[in-house]
Design a protein around this motif. Sequence first.
Motif, mmCIF file in Angstrom:
data_model
loop_
_atom_site.group_PDB
_atom_site.id
_atom_site.type_symbol
_atom_site.label_atom_id
_atom_site.label_comp_id
_atom_site.label_asym_id
_atom_site.label_seq_id
_atom_site.Cartn_x
_atom_site.Cartn_y
_atom_site.Cartn_z
ATOM 1 N N ARG A 78 0.575 -1.193 -0.045
ATOM 2 C CA ARG A 78 0.202 0.002 0.107
ATOM 3 C C ARG A 78 0.778 1.093 0.192
ATOM 4 N NH1 ARG A 78 -3.786 -3.026 3.186
ATOM 5 N NH2 ARG A 78 -2.686 -2.732 5.348
ATOM 6 N N THR A 79 2.080 1.570 1.019
ATOM 7 C CA THR A 79 2.607 2.136 1.084
ATOM 8 C C THR A 79 3.521 2.823 -0.673
ATOM 9 O OG1 THR A 79 3.570 2.041 2.702
ATOM 10 C CG2 THR A 79 4.952 3.009 1.584
ATOM 11 N N VAL A 80 3.925 1.409 -1.466
ATOM 12 C CA VAL A 80 4.195 1.623 -3.359
ATOM 13 C C VAL A 80 2.912 1.616 -3.926
ATOM 14 C CG1 VAL A 80 4.449 0.005 -4.677
ATOM 15 C CG2 VAL A 80 5.798 -0.183 -2.274
ATOM 16 N N ALA A 81 2.349 1.234 -3.706
ATOM 17 C CA ALA A 81 0.904 2.108 -4.088
ATOM 18 C C ALA A 81 0.871 3.386 -4.536
ATOM 19 C CB ALA A 81 -0.089 0.909 -4.021
ATOM 20 N N PHE A 82 0.587 4.642 -2.582
ATOM 21 C CA PHE A 82 0.946 5.223 -2.982
ATOM 22 C C PHE A 82 1.296 6.074 -3.487
ATOM 23 C CE2 PHE A 82 1.317 9.470 -0.580
ATOM 24 C CZ PHE A 82 -0.316 9.746 -0.452
ATOM 25 N N ASN A 83 2.519 6.004 -3.490
ATOM 26 C CA ASN A 83 4.085 5.905 -4.563
ATOM 27 C C ASN A 83 3.758 6.410 -5.689
ATOM 28 O OD1 ASN A 83 4.827 7.728 -1.867
ATOM 29 N ND2 ASN A 83 5.128 6.027 -0.805
ATOM 30 N N GLN A 84 2.964 5.460 -6.116
ATOM 31 C CA GLN A 84 3.344 5.597 -7.895
ATOM 32 C C GLN A 84 1.913 6.651 -8.412
ATOM 33 O OE1 GLN A 84 0.987 1.378 -7.773
ATOM 34 N NE2 GLN A 84 3.440 0.465 -7.856
ATOM 35 N N PHE A 85 1.310 7.518 -7.296
ATOM 36 C CA PHE A 85 0.610 8.461 -7.615
ATOM 37 C C PHE A 85 1.508 9.047 -8.788
ATOM 38 C CE2 PHE A 85 -0.776 13.325 -7.449
ATOM 39 C CZ PHE A 85 -2.015 12.931 -8.059
ATOM 40 N N HIS A 86 1.100 9.888 -9.496
ATOM 41 C CA HIS A 86 1.513 10.302 -11.058
ATOM 42 C C HIS A 86 2.428 11.152 -11.207
ATOM 43 C CE1 HIS A 86 -2.591 11.619 -10.804
ATOM 44 N NE2 HIS A 86 -1.864 12.612 -11.202
ATOM 45 N N ASP A 87 2.100 12.302 -9.432
ATOM 46 C CA ASP A 87 3.302 13.090 -9.546
ATOM 47 C C ASP A 87 4.078 13.220 -9.021
ATOM 48 O OD1 ASP A 87 2.094 15.600 -10.460
ATOM 49 O OD2 ASP A 87 -0.152 15.359 -9.962
ATOM 50 N N ILE A 88 3.606 11.972 -7.832
ATOM 51 C CA ILE A 88 5.263 11.816 -7.210
ATOM 52 C C ILE A 88 6.158 10.912 -7.788
ATOM 53 C CG2 ILE A 88 5.547 9.723 -4.860
ATOM 54 C CD1 ILE A 88 2.855 10.436 -3.760
ATOM 55 N N LEU A 89 5.517 9.694 -8.689
ATOM 56 C CA LEU A 89 6.273 8.912 -9.101
ATOM 57 C C LEU A 89 6.907 9.576 -10.511
ATOM 58 C CD1 LEU A 89 8.111 5.773 -9.728
ATOM 59 C CD2 LEU A 89 5.505 5.289 -10.952
ATOM 60 N N GLY A 90 6.100 10.743 -10.952
ATOM 61 C CA GLY A 90 6.619 11.062 -12.370
ATOM 62 C C GLY A 90 7.523 12.258 -11.802
ATOM 63 N N GLY A 91 8.354 12.484 -10.590
ATOM 64 C CA GLY A 91 8.942 13.385 -10.140
ATOM 65 C C GLY A 91 9.055 15.156 -9.846
ATOM 66 N N THR A 92 7.484 15.492 -10.191
ATOM 67 C CA THR A 92 6.957 16.714 -10.698
ATOM 68 C C THR A 92 6.072 17.077 -9.211
ATOM 69 O OG1 THR A 92 4.736 16.051 -11.103
ATOM 70 C CG2 THR A 92 6.068 15.703 -12.815
ATOM 71 N N CYS A 93 6.774 17.012 -7.825
ATOM 72 C CA CYS A 93 6.430 17.321 -6.893
ATOM 73 C C CYS A 93 7.486 18.887 -6.215
ATOM 74 C CB CYS A 93 5.676 16.198 -5.743
ATOM 75 S SG CYS A 93 4.396 14.849 -6.116
ATOM 76 N N ILE A 94 6.978 19.243 -4.842
ATOM 77 C CA ILE A 94 7.906 19.544 -4.498
ATOM 78 C C ILE A 94 8.960 19.319 -3.121
ATOM 79 C CG2 ILE A 94 6.493 21.784 -4.769
ATOM 80 C CD1 ILE A 94 5.957 20.718 -1.140
ATOM 81 N N PRO A 95 10.043 19.883 -3.428
ATOM 82 C CA PRO A 95 11.578 18.824 -2.548
ATOM 83 C C PRO A 95 11.017 18.177 -1.955
ATOM 84 C CG PRO A 95 11.868 20.806 -3.805
ATOM 85 C CD PRO A 95 11.141 20.939 -3.525
ATOM 86 N N SER A 96 10.802 19.299 -0.531
ATOM 87 C CA SER A 96 10.090 18.546 -0.182
ATOM 88 C C SER A 96 8.863 16.904 0.548
ATOM 89 C CB SER A 96 9.717 19.386 1.506
ATOM 90 O OG SER A 96 8.308 19.800 0.589
ATOM 91 N N ALA A 97 8.034 17.118 -0.330
ATOM 92 C CA ALA A 97 6.993 16.203 -0.884
ATOM 93 C C ALA A 97 8.015 14.910 -1.221
ATOM 94 C CB ALA A 97 5.820 16.400 -2.037
ATOM 95 N N ASN A 98 8.801 15.088 -2.357
ATOM 96 C CA ASN A 98 9.899 14.013 -2.902
ATOM 97 C C ASN A 98 10.595 13.658 -2.334
ATOM 98 O OD1 ASN A 98 9.028 14.821 -5.706
ATOM 99 N ND2 ASN A 98 10.303 16.628 -5.709
ATOM 100 N N ALA A 99 11.116 14.056 -0.898
ATOM 101 C CA ALA A 99 11.864 13.052 0.400
ATOM 102 C C ALA A 99 11.157 12.595 0.557
ATOM 103 C CB ALA A 99 12.622 14.167 0.883
ATOM 104 N N GLN A 100 9.952 12.566 1.147
ATOM 105 C CA GLN A 100 8.875 12.209 1.979
ATOM 106 C C GLN A 100 8.830 10.995 1.125
ATOM 107 O OE1 GLN A 100 5.759 14.060 2.544
ATOM 108 N NE2 GLN A 100 6.290 14.583 4.686
ATOM 109 N N ALA A 101 8.500 10.597 -0.430
ATOM 110 C CA ALA A 101 8.061 9.885 -0.749
ATOM 111 C C ALA A 101 9.844 8.649 -0.808
ATOM 112 C CB ALA A 101 8.086 9.909 -2.363
#
Length: 709
Positions: free
Chosen positions: A314-337
């Motif tokens: 489920r953790t993996v599935a959440f981080n498959q979200f297209h903006d997360i896995l696509g690398g388009t989030c803000i740096p702090s959100a990327n670090a959480q992922a």
Amino acid sequence: MITVHLVLNAHIDPAWLWPWQAGLDEVVATCRSACERLDANPDIVFTRGEAWAYDAVERIDPALFNRIRAHVAAGRWEIVGGWWVQPDCNLPSLLGLQRQIDAGRAWFESRFGVFPRVAYNVDSFGHAAALPKLLRANGQDRYVMMRPQEHEKALPARLFRWRSREGGDAVTTFRIARSYATGELAKEHIEAALTNLPAGVGHTMAFVGVGDHGGGPTERQIAWCREHAETIPGCRLAFSSPSRFFDAIEQEGSELPDVAGELQHHAVGCYSVLRSIKLGMRDAEAGLGQAETMAEADPAPPADLRARLAEAWRTVAFNQFHDILGGTCIPSANAQAVAELLGARAAADEALAFGVRRLAARLPDAPRQRLVLFNAAEHAFEGYVALAPWTEARWRRNWRFLDENGAVVPHQPLAQEAATAFPRRVLVRLSVPARRATVLHLDRDGPEAPRVAQAASPGDDVESLGLGDASAWFGPEARLSLAGVAATPALGLFEDLTDTWSHGVDRLGDQQLASANWAPPRALDRGQLMCSAVQQGEIGDSRLTAEWRVYAGEPLVELLLSVHWRARHQLLKLALPLDVEARVDGVMGEPLRRALDGCERPIQGFTWLDLGGGRMLGVVCPDVFALDADPAGVRLTLLRSPLQAHHDPAPAHGFPRAEPADQGVHHFRFQFVAFDGLDPAWLKARAEAMLRPLVVCDWTAGMPARGDF
């Protein structure tokens, strides 16, 4: 008259320009607003997908969740999608995307007793060819998507039958016009949904509601829809939902055009930016897949093991979200992922470590130290592996490995990771069937091995490497010779002024800025099983280290490349200039034949090139996620450095806290392969072996006490 089914919805990005904790707030606020709109307007229907959102509401506000359940039971709140989130639909593995669906299905069936027929990925950036087959296998034969949009890919109609390949099972698919989210409604939004419909179809969908950071339909939007229900020529507006739309289409029985294969291109830069997240996803998916295989072989798995693996998935599935896995989030959100994916991988590693040792514990005692190696993969393992048995001392020349039948397994000592003298790593070649284990015995009483004559000592300059049919010759660039195929891999640095997504383009790397400069290579290993050499170099402001290897009995040259990336607004590609007649890429699911059109496309694991005249070259590249190819060759995209979360039309300057992507050290593995009969299946199995290595443990049960060191 065409009926426009008005789909009142709220697109919610759990993380994007905010961390996932803010996503919790938007989910709760949006669902509360949706319930209030439903209570006040008995003629409307609300549409919502993603199990993650429902799970968040249930855990935070049970009373609100019960209101949602009541609206679902009354038929006024429609559950669509059914997956955990709306993932990127190119980068996950097929297993990873199946677990995405499994997580959502388990949740919805446990709470609502349903799993929707309508799959729903309205914001994902592209759609792999494997999806229709996967959807049908999971009971979903209807699909709603939007990207690529009309200006990015021409389709025969807005509504079509989508198939993984010609003749495959179809999924009835609708492409949203303009947007899934609306602010101020206008007639143009409705009229766009009327365009490009197949002949004879009397229904379409238009999506209404504030989105991205949630919101949903407003009272003002609802009132506008009522006021304009009959005012737009040629159509009538009706509050509806995706399933009602697809039911109406089925009742019409109109013929729909066929579309086969992948749906690209949108945001092609997402497949080569924020590499740490992509590596984390790849490693977590591979590790959890291995852990599931290990659990099946485990004679006594812990009672909670399946639950712990499901939680990690489920953790993996959440981080498959297209903006997360696509690398388009803000740096702090990327670090959480990245942190969450490392945690999921750690859960897999723990399951593997304990599982292989439980297998070892069932072995009878033996007088020699043993290494137990389990192949937790779908393909047989065939190749070299570096082992590190604990020996209390440096490797001795009379030590050797014996297989389960007592035969000697050839080995070669290697340097180790630690900056100290011992213990040493040892290279061996093994064959291990899929889902099986093998055992090596460490014999400390063998005859002393003769010293091997070396053409060069470690540290000496070398001009070439060669073992068998594979060789590398060094000059300004390394020249490879493989079974009659010559290739010269070359690094190129390119200007890249696109935003994080690379909006508005379907190819990258037009303007080359620099090539790599290399120092002469120096010898590392000189053995009967493997020879290697290392080069130091630079390209632009970035430092390079290239270790080249050739192996006895292997039809390949291996490159281990390290890049200390310091570039900004630039792009790094590894090019193979070749005359190419056809190519097949590793992608989600089965390998895919693609056009030699120079477009940037996502890959998984490898590419296979037909060079004509019966010559073929394969590149196994599990650490690369995008490439382009045309008749003049293939270029693997290694790194990009746009500003993080930079979205056109905002300028790429004037943001003092903006951070460029992927700064720091990156490691890549490549195997350049050629032999008669090379096919994509061989390359796929080799890529899997690199991602799912043998699981190894030392086992000493039955060894007599020793006093020597």
